[in-house]
Design a protein around this motif. Structure first.
Motif, PDB file in Angstrom:
ATOM      1  N   ASP A 236      -2.201  -6.489  -5.269  1.00 24.77           N
ATOM      2  CA  ASP A 236      -3.295  -5.906  -4.493  1.00 24.77           C
ATOM      3  C   ASP A 236      -2.962  -6.034  -3.007  1.00 24.77           C
ATOM      4  O   ASP A 236      -2.858  -5.036  -2.303  1.00 24.77           O
ATOM      5  CB  ASP A 236      -4.613  -6.601  -4.833  1.00 24.77           C
ATOM      6  N   TYR A 263      -3.156  -8.454  -9.853  1.00 24.76           N
ATOM      7  CA  TYR A 263      -3.704  -8.303 -11.200  1.00 24.76           C
ATOM      8  C   TYR A 263      -2.644  -8.666 -12.222  1.00 24.76           C
ATOM      9  O   TYR A 263      -1.476  -8.275 -12.093  1.00 24.76           O
ATOM     10  CB  TYR A 263      -4.143  -6.863 -11.443  1.00 24.76           C
ATOM     11  N   ARG A 268      -7.894 -10.428 -12.155  1.00 21.98           N
ATOM     12  CA  ARG A 268      -7.520 -10.483 -10.737  1.00 21.98           C
ATOM     13  C   ARG A 268      -7.463 -11.933 -10.295  1.00 21.98           C
ATOM     14  O   ARG A 268      -8.434 -12.688 -10.462  1.00 21.98           O
ATOM     15  CB  ARG A 268      -8.527  -9.704  -9.904  1.00 21.98           C
TER      16      ARG A 268
END
Length: 282
Positions: A236, A263, A268
């Motif tokens: 991310d 992820y 996450r």
């Protein structure tokens, strides 16, 4: 140990305690939470724990309903740890009919986690101020694992002149370096095996920093390279940001936070290390 659901009952119990430490949690406790409880108990004599899965900090596509919960297990752990008070309200108690207030924490809440989860830190700040007002602790204890949250809370306490002392403890990790988190339970066996890549990437940045590298982009690049070597990881963000306001650094002259979000499957994970960290963690 008293487990209390209502505000009035909690306040009545609180009045009997002269000095109180608080550990705010969303439950499904792990050794990271319990280390905070142990420290609060040692330093304050009496400790309260809040257990509240805060709907205001979850986005529409996030995992509110499946967020792990096990209240009987949590209460047994807290009782064994010598906790004095547990405040475990329902959402209807915290957010009564007509509730309309949100705390806007400004720019610090719009970057990193705030960019990926819009509105998240308004929810965090709002519920935390409610819990602090209800519990009225002398000290409150947090883990550095949620590094941006700690930065937001520092600003919140400063801006609103809170009398509560904020104590931040170092991240508690598994033997392979993975930061303890309630969400780790979501990981498959293969994802759990891959998960320490976060810490390896952060350690790579720490090593470069210790060897004299001060270019923040060089540190970001090495973290990206380590993450890229793990096929199950979908990055991310990587960040090297000012420790206080979380603006991205060009060069590291003051304390900075290296952080990663990625992820593994649907899960996450976040982690961070503080660079040039002298006197930044209480």
């Amino acid at each position: 140990m008293q487990c209390i659901e209502t505000i009035a009952e909690f306040r009545a119990a609180r009045r009997k305690i002269p000095y109180l430490g608080l550990v705010p949690t969303m439950g499904f406790l792990h050794d990271g939470h319990l280390s905070l409880v142990k420290r609060a108990k040692a330093e304050c004599g009496a400790v309260a724990v809040t257990i509240f899965v805060n709907p205001m900090q979850f986005g529409a596509q996030e995992d509110l309903e499946r967020y792990p919960r096990d209240m009987p297990r949590d209460l047994a752990l807290l009782d064994d740890a010598g906790v004095d008070l547990v405040f475990a309200p329902t959402p209807a108690i915290i957010y009564q009919a007509g509730f309309a207030t949100r705390i806007d924490v400004g720019a610090i809440g719009t970057v990193l986690e705030g960019a990926s989860r819009p509105g998240h830190f308004a929810g965090v700040a709002t519920v935390l101020m409610k819990l602090l007002n209800i519990v009225q602790p002398d000290r409150a204890y947090y883990g550095q694992k949620d590094g941006q949250q700690c930065a937001v809370i520092r600003q919140l306490m400063r801006d609103l002149d809170s009398p509560v002392d904020m104590i931040v403890a170092e991240t508690v990790r598994a033997a392979d370096g993975l930061a303890l988190s309630s969400r780790n339970v979501y990981l498959s066996d293969a994802e759990r095996e891959a998960a320490p890549v976060l810490y390896r990437a952060l350690q790579a940045a720490q090593t470069m920093f210790d060897q004299g590298e001060r270019s923040a982009e060089s540190l970001r690049a090495v973290m990206r390279a380590v993450i890229a070597g793990e096929p199950l990881a979908m990055l991310d963000y990587v960040s090297v940001a000012d420790f206080d306001d979380l603006s991205e650094c060009d060069r590291i002259e003051e304390p900075a936070m290296a952080s990663i979000a990625l992820y593994l499957g649907q899960t996450r994970l976040i982690d961070n290390l503080v660079l040039n960290a002298e006197a930044t963690i209480a």
